[in-house]
Design a protein around this motif. Structure first.
Motif, PDB file in Angstrom:
ATOM      1  N   LYS A  23       0.824  -1.202   0.000  1.00 53.22           N
ATOM      2  CA  LYS A  23       0.000   0.000   0.000  1.00 53.22           C
ATOM      3  C   LYS A  23       0.864   1.261   0.000  1.00 53.22           C
ATOM      4  N   SER A  24       0.344   2.291  -0.637  1.00 54.05           N
ATOM      5  CA  SER A  24       0.984   3.597  -0.626  1.00 54.05           C
ATOM      6  C   SER A  24       0.226   4.483   0.352  1.00 54.05           C
ATOM      7  N   VAL A  25       0.928   4.988   1.360  1.00 51.72           N
ATOM      8  CA  VAL A  25       0.279   5.788   2.399  1.00 51.72           C
ATOM      9  C   VAL A  25       0.806   7.207   2.342  1.00 51.72           C
ATOM     10  N   GLN A  26      -0.129   8.172   2.369  1.00 51.75           N
ATOM     11  CA  GLN A  26       0.250   9.581   2.349  1.00 51.75           C
ATOM     12  C   GLN A  26       0.214  10.141   3.757  1.00 51.75           C
ATOM     13  N   PHE A  27       1.140  11.043   4.043  1.00 50.75           N
ATOM     14  CA  PHE A  27       1.094  11.753   5.318  1.00 50.75           C
ATOM     15  C   PHE A  27       1.541  13.181   5.086  1.00 50.75           C
ATOM     16  N   GLN A  28       1.170  14.055   6.026  1.00 48.94           N
ATOM     17  CA  GLN A  28       1.472  15.481   5.904  1.00 48.94           C
ATOM     18  C   GLN A  28       2.556  15.896   6.877  1.00 48.94           C
ATOM     19  N   GLN A  29       3.457  16.707   6.388  1.00 48.74           N
ATOM     20  CA  GLN A  29       4.515  17.256   7.241  1.00 48.74           C
ATOM     21  C   GLN A  29       4.284  18.749   7.382  1.00 48.74           C
ATOM     22  N   ASP A  30       4.186  19.187   8.619  1.00 48.47           N
ATOM     23  CA  ASP A  30       3.874  20.586   8.886  1.00 48.47           C
ATOM     24  C   ASP A  30       4.914  21.519   8.286  1.00 48.47           C
ATOM     25  N   ASN A  31       4.433  22.573   7.656  1.00 49.84           N
ATOM     26  CA  ASN A  31       5.309  23.603   7.095  1.00 49.84           C
ATOM     27  C   ASN A  31       4.843  24.929   7.664  1.00 49.84           C
ATOM     28  N   SER A  32       5.296  25.225   8.895  1.00 51.16           N
ATOM     29  CA  SER A  32       4.713  26.312   9.673  1.00 51.16           C
ATOM     30  C   SER A  32       5.001  27.702   9.138  1.00 51.16           C
ATOM     31  N   ASP A  33       5.931  27.842   8.189  1.00 46.46           N
ATOM     32  CA  ASP A  33       6.206  29.168   7.657  1.00 46.46           C
ATOM     33  C   ASP A  33       5.250  29.532   6.532  1.00 46.46           C
ATOM     34  N   LYS A  34       4.360  28.638   6.186  1.00 45.98           N
ATOM     35  CA  LYS A  34       3.365  28.915   5.150  1.00 45.98           C
ATOM     36  C   LYS A  34       1.973  28.932   5.770  1.00 45.98           C
ATOM     37  N   PRO A  35       1.104  29.850   5.312  1.00 46.60           N
ATOM     38  CA  PRO A  35      -0.239  29.927   5.893  1.00 46.60           C
ATOM     39  C   PRO A  35      -1.095  28.722   5.528  1.00 46.60           C
ATOM     40  N   VAL A  36      -1.935  28.335   6.456  1.00 46.33           N
ATOM     41  CA  VAL A  36      -2.920  27.294   6.209  1.00 46.33           C
ATOM     42  C   VAL A  36      -3.962  27.795   5.222  1.00 46.33           C
ATOM     43  N   LEU A  37      -4.328  29.066   5.387  1.00 49.87           N
ATOM     44  CA  LEU A  37      -5.395  29.646   4.578  1.00 49.87           C
ATOM     45  C   LEU A  37      -5.199  31.154   4.469  1.00 49.87           C
ATOM     46  N   ALA A 101     -11.763  49.164   5.355  1.00 49.95           N
ATOM     47  CA  ALA A 101     -11.297  49.636   4.051  1.00 49.95           C
ATOM     48  C   ALA A 101      -9.826  49.305   3.821  1.00 49.95           C
ATOM     49  N   LEU A 102      -8.997  49.376   4.877  1.00 52.67           N
ATOM     50  CA  LEU A 102      -7.556  49.166   4.718  1.00 52.67           C
ATOM     51  C   LEU A 102      -7.165  47.692   4.684  1.00 52.67           C
ATOM     52  N   THR A 103      -7.992  46.811   5.250  1.00 49.55           N
ATOM     53  CA  THR A 103      -7.628  45.399   5.342  1.00 49.55           C
ATOM     54  C   THR A 103      -7.493  44.770   3.963  1.00 49.55           C
ATOM     55  N   GLU A 104      -6.336  44.164   3.722  1.00 43.12           N
ATOM     56  CA  GLU A 104      -6.085  43.505   2.439  1.00 43.12           C
ATOM     57  C   GLU A 104      -6.393  42.018   2.504  1.00 43.12           C
ATOM     58  N   ARG A 105      -5.917  41.347   3.563  1.00 47.11           N
ATOM     59  CA  ARG A 105      -6.138  39.902   3.663  1.00 47.11           C
ATOM     60  C   ARG A 105      -5.847  39.430   5.081  1.00 47.11           C
ATOM     61  N   PHE A 106      -6.282  38.201   5.350  1.00 49.68           N
ATOM     62  CA  PHE A 106      -5.979  37.517   6.598  1.00 49.68           C
ATOM     63  C   PHE A 106      -5.228  36.242   6.273  1.00 49.68           C
ATOM     64  N   GLU A 107      -4.124  36.019   6.984  1.00 45.20           N
ATOM     65  CA  GLU A 107      -3.328  34.805   6.794  1.00 45.20           C
ATOM     66  C   GLU A 107      -3.437  33.967   8.070  1.00 45.20           C
ATOM     67  N   ILE A 108      -3.962  32.759   7.940  1.00 49.43           N
ATOM     68  CA  ILE A 108      -4.135  31.877   9.088  1.00 49.43           C
ATOM     69  C   ILE A 108      -3.064  30.794   9.049  1.00 49.43           C
ATOM     70  N   TYR A 109      -2.277  30.720  10.112  1.00 58.16           N
ATOM     71  CA  TYR A 109      -1.252  29.695  10.282  1.00 58.16           C
ATOM     72  C   TYR A 109      -1.723  28.736  11.376  1.00 58.16           C
ATOM     73  N   ARG A 110      -0.958  27.674  11.600  1.00 53.96           N
ATOM     74  CA  ARG A 110      -1.326  26.749  12.661  1.00 53.96           C
ATOM     75  C   ARG A 110      -1.158  27.366  14.050  1.00 53.96           C
ATOM     76  N   ASP A 111      -0.287  28.360  14.191  1.00 53.51           N
ATOM     77  CA  ASP A 111      -0.024  28.935  15.511  1.00 53.51           C
ATOM     78  C   ASP A 111      -0.424  30.396  15.646  1.00 53.51           C
ATOM     79  N   LYS A 112      -0.883  31.011  14.554  1.00 49.96           N
ATOM     80  CA  LYS A 112      -1.203  32.443  14.626  1.00 49.96           C
ATOM     81  C   LYS A 112      -2.096  32.856  13.466  1.00 49.96           C
TER      82      LYS A 112
END
Length: 210
Positions: A23-37, A101-112
């Motif tokens: 079987k081929s199993v996938q798993f995720q490795q956290d990359n905390s310097d990139k936003p989740v969303l 009016a000034l808000t451009e975007r929100f970046e959601i990370y796992r810790d902030k």
């Protein structure tokens, strides 16, 4: 199921595949310097928000602050309180106008979560903000949520990060609710049911998900 949910968040995990037997199993490795969303307010919803709420609020507060006069049957202290209330209302309306009016975007990370603005990035109250989830407090507001790394409700009012999720497209609201629910252990529906006012720690125990 948890990993399947996180796969949908673009950019927050590196997906790797390994062989276990046949079987081929996938798993995720956290990359905390990139936003989740990363999400942005809908232009149409912002426009409607300004027309329905902000502009009328500015007109009424300006009228009270600048043009209200002492009435014949009114005590002077009542007049002063109304004028003061008008100026406070006007200031708050201007701050909400600038913040949205000034808000451009929100970046959601796992810790902030980070709020990015277009200009005046270092301006207090409405500039760029970052809130770390570990010791954050959350306030559910009529138009979304507010977050702050402070416990005092007085400090919270001035340092909070406003995230008006009501101004997001429906699909983005769903994504934000799913991600924040996963991080905080707060029910997803609570992030979607706007208007349920509540104030408490952001990170909840898994056994007391509310």
């Amino acid at each position: 199921m948890e990993n399947e949910k996180l796969v949908n968040y673009n950019g927050d995990y590196n997906t790797k595949s390994v062989k276990i037997g046949n079987k081929s199993v996938q798993f995720q490795q956290d990359n905390s310097d990139k936003p989740v969303l990363v999400v942005r307010y809908s232009k149409l919803r912002k426009l409607l928000y300004f027309i329905i709420f902000i502009i009328p609020s500015l007109i009424l507060s300006t009228t009270l602050a600048m043009f209200y006069t002492l009435q014949p049957t009114e005590a002077y202290i009542e007049y002063l309180l109304i004028k003061l209330g008008g100026w406070v209302w006007l200031l708050v309306s201007i701050l909400f106008l600038m913040d949205t009016a000034l808000t451009e975007r929100f970046e959601i990370y796992r810790d902030k979560i980070i709020k990015r603005v277009r200009i005046l990035k270092k301006l207090p109250v409405v500039g760029d903000k970052v809130v770390y989830f570990k010791d954050a407090y959350i306030d559910f507001t009529p138009s979304g949520i507010a977050l702050c790394n402070c416990k005092s409700i007085i400090v919270f009012i001035f340092k909070r990060m406003y995230f008006d999720t009501l101004l997001l497209d429906k699909k983005d609201r769903e994504k934000v609710a799913e991600v924040l629910s996963d991080i905080s252990n707060i029910e997803k529906e609570k992030f979607l049911n706007i208007g349920n006012l509540d104030y408490h720690k952001f990170i909840q125990e898994k056994s007391s998900k509310n």
